[in-house]
Write a protein that holds these residues in place. Structure first.
Motif, PDB file in Angstrom:
ATOM      1  N   VAL A 157       0.914  -1.157   0.191  1.00  0.00           N
ATOM      2  CA  VAL A 157      -0.039   0.021   0.056  1.00  0.00           C
ATOM      3  C   VAL A 157       0.734   1.123   0.025  1.00  0.00           C
ATOM      4  N   ASP A 158       2.096   1.170   0.672  1.00  0.00           N
ATOM      5  CA  ASP A 158       2.907   2.334   0.603  1.00  0.00           C
ATOM      6  C   ASP A 158       3.297   2.670  -0.828  1.00  0.00           C
ATOM      7  N   ALA A 159       3.739   1.455  -1.545  1.00  0.00           N
ATOM      8  CA  ALA A 159       3.989   1.388  -2.909  1.00  0.00           C
ATOM      9  C   ALA A 159       3.021   2.005  -3.745  1.00  0.00           C
ATOM     10  N   ASP A 166       0.352   0.647  -9.430  1.00  0.00           N
ATOM     11  CA  ASP A 166      -0.878   1.206  -9.885  1.00  0.00           C
ATOM     12  C   ASP A 166      -2.145   0.570  -9.102  1.00  0.00           C
ATOM     13  N   ALA A 167      -2.028  -0.713  -8.673  1.00  0.00           N
ATOM     14  CA  ALA A 167      -3.007  -1.318  -8.049  1.00  0.00           C
ATOM     15  C   ALA A 167      -2.514  -2.530  -7.272  1.00  0.00           C
ATOM     16  N   VAL A 168      -3.231  -2.690  -6.271  1.00  0.00           N
ATOM     17  CA  VAL A 168      -2.968  -3.902  -5.253  1.00  0.00           C
ATOM     18  C   VAL A 168      -3.773  -4.867  -5.100  1.00  0.00           C
ATOM     19  N   VAL A 169      -3.571  -6.163  -5.071  1.00  0.00           N
ATOM     20  CA  VAL A 169      -4.659  -6.989  -5.068  1.00  0.00           C
ATOM     21  C   VAL A 169      -4.918  -7.784  -3.678  1.00  0.00           C
ATOM     22  N   ALA A 170      -5.850  -7.601  -2.758  1.00  0.00           N
ATOM     23  CA  ALA A 170      -5.687  -7.906  -1.395  1.00  0.00           C
ATOM     24  C   ALA A 170      -6.988  -8.656  -0.997  1.00  0.00           C
ATOM     25  N   GLU A 176     -10.551  -3.283   2.624  1.00  0.00           N
ATOM     26  CA  GLU A 176     -11.510  -2.293   3.184  1.00  0.00           C
ATOM     27  C   GLU A 176     -10.888  -1.354   4.334  1.00  0.00           C
ATOM     28  N   ASN A 177     -10.109  -2.170   5.076  1.00  0.00           N
ATOM     29  CA  ASN A 177      -9.443  -1.767   6.284  1.00  0.00           C
ATOM     30  C   ASN A 177      -8.535  -0.440   5.663  1.00  0.00           C
ATOM     31  N   PHE A 178      -7.695  -0.880   4.587  1.00  0.00           N
ATOM     32  CA  PHE A 178      -6.904   0.065   4.094  1.00  0.00           C
ATOM     33  C   PHE A 178      -7.634   1.404   3.304  1.00  0.00           C
ATOM     34  N   ALA A 179      -8.739   1.054   2.959  1.00  0.00           N
ATOM     35  CA  ALA A 179      -9.258   2.066   2.283  1.00  0.00           C
ATOM     36  C   ALA A 179      -9.961   3.057   3.118  1.00  0.00           C
ATOM     37  N   ALA A 180     -10.149   2.789   4.509  1.00  0.00           N
ATOM     38  CA  ALA A 180     -10.759   3.422   5.664  1.00  0.00           C
ATOM     39  C   ALA A 180      -9.228   4.229   6.309  1.00  0.00           C
ATOM     40  N   SER A 181      -8.117   3.680   6.073  1.00  0.00           N
ATOM     41  CA  SER A 181      -7.308   4.293   6.954  1.00  0.00           C
ATOM     42  C   SER A 181      -5.853   5.126   6.033  1.00  0.00           C
ATOM     43  N   ARG A 182      -6.071   4.672   4.481  1.00  0.00           N
ATOM     44  CA  ARG A 182      -4.943   5.094   3.870  1.00  0.00           C
ATOM     45  C   ARG A 182      -5.557   5.923   2.594  1.00  0.00           C
TER      46      ARG A 182
END
Ligand code: ARG
Length: 232
Positions: A157-159, A166-170, A176-182
């Protein structure tokens, strides 16, 4: 049924890979998360002590288990046929799919796998998310050169935030947690119908007790309490 009291049979050494919130992550230096609390509750029901958690890279969990450095994996680990050839899984305790994260409000807003073509895509090494990227490479949607592997999802997610991918598959709940915090958002999801299970050695009969402990925790309402605490 287990050995005499005081034997190691009643202590399990748990292993996980933090950086996978809300399943396992560090908060003020302490390991916490849904998996951490769930396994604690399951072990207690099953009559086992948990030793100190081993924090490892996701990729090294299965070798650490088979070599005997740890006794049980609780790491949001998807039950797969490939992994089932090496280790045993408990009954499933969580369902997940994969999702594709992109920069929040960015110009790159893919709507499907085809839109990823020509872009750099990252995932954590050894995960089923990485498996999805590999599938897209095999299918010709993505070029192998554009695939970036990361030791853990926070680094991926840093990258993503810095524009190195350009995208990360998780996994969806983690995305959802990253979307809320980053500064990232979910562009679309890939339906993979994954189930998470605890991993143990194939010759370790204690998995029966773990499964009974898991059912008990699900029936008592403790499982639902943990779900609302971490995903509520
Ligand atoms: N569910 C995915 C898998 O099994 C990702 C798990 C990653 N877990 C972690 N603790 N980093 O491959």
């Amino acid at each position: 049924q287990e050995g005499s009291s005081g034997s190691d049979a009643e202590t399990l050494v748990p292993g996980t890979a933090p950086g996978f919130a809300p399943f396992e992550f560090k908060e003020g230096g302490e390991l916490t998360g849904f998996d951490i609390d769930l396994l604690a509750a399951v072990a207690e029901e099953a009559g086992y002590e948990l030793a100190e958690w081993s924090e490892l890279d996701f990729e090294t969990l299965i070798p650490s288990l088979t070599e005997g450095d740890i006794d049980i994996i609780a790491a949001g680990m998807t039950i797969t046929d490939e992994r089932s050839q090496q280790i045993a899984f408990s009954d499933p305790y969580f369902e997940s799919n994969q999702s594709v994260l992109v920069r929040e409000g960015g110009s790159f807003q893919p709507e499907s796998e085809d839109d990823l073509s020509g872009n750099r895509v990252g995932a954590q090494s050894g995960t089923t998310g990485e498996g999805e990227v590999e599938r897209m490479i095999e299918e010709g949607t993505l070029s192998g050169e554009n695939f970036r592997q990361f030791e853990n999802y926070p680094l991926a997610v840093d990258a993503l935030e810095s524009g190195d991918v350009d995208a990360v598959v998780a996994d969806v709940p983690v995305a959802e947690n990253f979307a809320a915090s980053r500064d990232v958002e979910i562009a679309f999801t890939i339906q993979t119908n994954e189930n998470f299970g605890f991993g143990m050695r194939q010759d370790d009969d204690r998995i029966e007790d773990i499964n009974e402990g898991l059912s008990a925790v699900q029936e008592s309402g403790t499982y639902d309490e943990l779900v609302s605490e971490y995903f509520g």
